[in-house]
Design a protein around this motif. Structure first.
Motif, PDB file in Angstrom:
ATOM      1  N   GLU A 145      57.939  78.642  14.714  1.00 11.32           N
ATOM      2  CA  GLU A 145      57.101  77.449  14.622  1.00 11.32           C
ATOM      3  C   GLU A 145      55.667  77.802  14.244  1.00 11.32           C
ATOM      4  N   GLY A 146      55.489  78.514  13.184  1.00 13.22           N
ATOM      5  CA  GLY A 146      54.150  78.771  12.664  1.00 13.22           C
ATOM      6  C   GLY A 146      53.129  79.129  13.717  1.00 13.22           C
ATOM      7  N   LEU A 200      49.674  91.359  21.623  1.00 14.51           N
ATOM      8  CA  LEU A 200      49.642  91.882  20.249  1.00 14.51           C
ATOM      9  C   LEU A 200      49.627  90.736  19.249  1.00 14.51           C
ATOM     10  N   SER A 201      50.481  89.742  19.495  1.00 14.49           N
ATOM     11  CA  SER A 201      50.578  88.641  18.527  1.00 14.49           C
ATOM     12  C   SER A 201      49.319  87.774  18.570  1.00 14.49           C
ATOM     13  N   ARG A 202      48.743  87.613  19.758  1.00 18.18           N
ATOM     14  CA  ARG A 202      47.522  86.787  19.834  1.00 18.18           C
ATOM     15  C   ARG A 202      46.341  87.464  19.148  1.00 18.18           C
ATOM     16  N   TYR A 203      46.204  88.770  19.373  1.00 14.79           N
ATOM     17  CA  TYR A 203      45.110  89.471  18.689  1.00 14.79           C
ATOM     18  C   TYR A 203      45.288  89.386  17.175  1.00 14.79           C
ATOM     19  N   ALA A 204      46.532  89.536  16.740  1.00 12.73           N
ATOM     20  CA  ALA A 204      46.787  89.466  15.291  1.00 12.73           C
ATOM     21  C   ALA A 204      46.483  88.063  14.766  1.00 12.73           C
ATOM     22  N   CYS A 223      61.203  90.555  20.594  1.00  5.61           N
ATOM     23  CA  CYS A 223      60.170  89.683  21.164  1.00  5.61           C
ATOM     24  C   CYS A 223      60.193  88.314  20.486  1.00  5.61           C
ATOM     25  N   GLY A 224      60.293  88.313  19.175  1.00  4.86           N
ATOM     26  CA  GLY A 224      60.349  87.038  18.456  1.00  4.86           C
ATOM     27  C   GLY A 224      61.628  86.286  18.762  1.00  4.86           C
ATOM     28  N   TYR A 225      62.712  87.030  18.938  1.00 11.67           N
ATOM     29  CA  TYR A 225      64.005  86.390  19.188  1.00 11.67           C
ATOM     30  C   TYR A 225      64.000  85.633  20.525  1.00 11.67           C
ATOM     31  N   PRO A 273      56.187  83.593  15.677  1.00 10.45           N
ATOM     32  CA  PRO A 273      56.634  84.704  14.818  1.00 10.45           C
ATOM     33  C   PRO A 273      55.991  86.016  15.277  1.00 10.45           C
ATOM     34  N   VAL A 274      56.420  86.489  16.448  1.00 14.49           N
ATOM     35  CA  VAL A 274      55.728  87.605  17.101  1.00 14.49           C
ATOM     36  C   VAL A 274      55.772  88.873  16.239  1.00 14.49           C
ATOM     37  N   LEU A 275      56.965  89.220  15.758  1.00 12.44           N
ATOM     38  CA  LEU A 275      57.076  90.450  14.964  1.00 12.44           C
ATOM     39  C   LEU A 275      56.244  90.351  13.687  1.00 12.44           C
ATOM     40  N   GLN A 276      56.235  89.171  13.079  1.00 12.63           N
ATOM     41  CA  GLN A 276      55.457  89.015  11.844  1.00 12.63           C
ATOM     42  C   GLN A 276      53.969  89.221  12.124  1.00 12.63           C
TER      43      GLN A 276
END
Ligand code: SF4
Ligand code: SF4
Length: 425
Positions: free
Chosen positions: A325-326, A349-353, A375-377, A384-387
């Motif tokens: 979800e974007g 990690l995903s938030r910092y990115a 993590c994304g799964y 989109p955590v891995l992305q």
């Protein structure tokens, strides 16, 4: 939360499929798109030039990166910074003769005396990437698990292509400086071979991720002097050693998580042609993936192509896995942290990115991310955590072909996928 961990007993995450038949041949492409990023074109290679199978088109400056060859009879229609496009043509007599002569120039790898770097240079000239095969280590583990859920070529490679592997191992022993070579296979296979030490490892995703295979084989995390290479890479070495000719093909699983087949396809084949060949029609909401469903990259165009390293082409049908979800915000549920086999905190990690604070991810040990995709799964917010993680790694210069083997984050507390699963029940 409990539901998030039920995936670890989900049969789709088993990496053993009972598939043993030999691979089918893929389609004869009408068009190919070859990667040429970082390659230097061979003199005379330009737009409108006619090409034949195994004609050398471009050379990479790295001694460990295989040269690029035409996989079909055709005409070069375009050359960009990143790709060479070839449209298939019916060959005339001259082109057939050139192809015939190229086929006579075989290199008998089994009778050569070259070893190590000298052999690597010869293999590069045959289109083979040898960075992993010839890496500097005392023990080299061959990772013979299907890399991703749904990818099914590992068992046929081990069982029905045993001759290819036998020859590949002979050449590998001259190429690799390793004293010991170990074949890591799913323990349930009970495979026996006389030419290599075989070690059984669990076959439940993410067990096929390199760092976890090393841990399963050696009992240690990030041990010194241990390298790892994929079975797919070894099969390519065997293909070159058996034919004596440059590598112009790869093995991919084409399909979905439920139905799939394994094919030998020409390098540069477009995804659209491969799906047509496998009678797979994209429907609204489906996701197209190159690689495996968990670790692969989603594609937005059917004219993208497969490379020598491609392991699969998948359509993840709408409804199979809830879509990302974007920019949906993290709800701090903690599911990603509990599942992460590298003991990271993917939510941070995903938030910092997301907010372009990439430098902060160094302190979070982002380099230890194994890119398993769990993590994304499991993310309840469908982020989109891995992305995000891949984006941050890219910004920090931690991704790409020269990136080192990913490690597990150093921490006293050991949470691997199995213990995470137990804790989640
Ligand atoms: S942070 Fe990396 S290693 Fe951890 S679950 Fe996500 S993709 Fe896997
Ligand atoms: S990133 Fe997703 S799984 Fe991780 S804490 Fe946030 S909402 Fe939960």
């Amino acid at each position: 939360m409990k539901e998030a961990f039920q995936m670890l007993s989900d049969p789709r995450f088993h990496l053993l499929y009972g598939v043993t038949q030999r691979f089918g041949m893929g389609p004869e492409p009408r068009r190919v798109r070859l990667n040429r990023e970082g390659f230097k074109l061979v003199e005379g290679v330009a737009k409108k030039v006619m090409v034949y199978p195994r004609m050398r088109l471009a050379v990479h400056p790295s001694p460990l990166k295989g040269d690029a060859f035409a996989p079909i009879f055709g005409r070069i229609t375009d050359i960009t910074e990143r790709s060479i496009f070839v449209d298939a043509v019916e060959p005339d007599d001259d082109l057939r003769q050139a192809a015939h002569e190229a086929k006579q120039q075989k290199t008998d790898l089994l009778t050569l005396t070259e070893q190590g770097r000298d052999l690597a240079v010869i293999l590069k000239g045959l289109g083979l990437n040898t960075r992993s095969l010839g890496q500097d280590c005392e023990t080299l583990i061959i990772n013979a698990l299907n890399p991703d859920p749904g990818v099914t070529w590992a068992e046929p490679m081990l069982l029905s292509h045993a001759d290819n592997l036998k020859v590949a191992l002979e050449v590998l022993r001259r190429l690799s400086p390793a004293r010991d070579i170990i074949l890591a296979v799913p323990s349930a296979m009970r495979l026996q071979r006389h030419d290599v030490t075989v070690v059984g490892v669990p076959a439940q995703y993410p067990a096929s991720v390199n760092a976890l295979v090393i841990k399963a084989v050696t009992g240690r995390e990030n041990p010194e002097g241990v390298g790892i290479v994929g079975l797919h890479n070894l099969w390519s070495l065997g293909q070159v050693a058996c034919t004596g000719l440059p590598l112009i093909e790869t093995v991919v699983t084409i399909g979905s998580l439920r139905h799939s087949g394994n094919y030998i396809v020409k390098e540069g084949s477009t995804i659209g042609e491969l799906l047509d060949f496998a009678n797979i029609q994209l429907k609204s909401g489906d996701t197209l993936v190159r690689g495996g469903p968990l670790r692969g990259e989603s594609l937005d165009k059917l004219d993208r192509s497969v490379t020598k390293g491609s392991t699969g082409v998948f359509v993840v049908e709408a409804g199979t896995i809830p879509p990302m979800e974007g920019h949906s915000p993290c709800i701090n549920c903690g599911a990603c942290t509990l599942i992460c086999p590298a003991r990271l905190t993917p939510s941070m990690l995903s938030r910092y990115a997301e907010f372009a604070l990439h430098e902060r991810n160094r302190a979070e040990h982002i380099e230890c991310c194994l890119e398993c995709g769990l993590c994304g799964y499991v993310c309840l917010a469908r982020r989109p955590v891995l992305q995000y993680i891949r984006l941050s790694k890219h910004k920090l210069g931690l991704s790409g072909a020269e990136a080192p083997l990913q490690e597990l984050k150093p921490r006293a507390k050991s949470i691997d996928a199995a213990s995470a699963a137990e804790g989640g029940k």
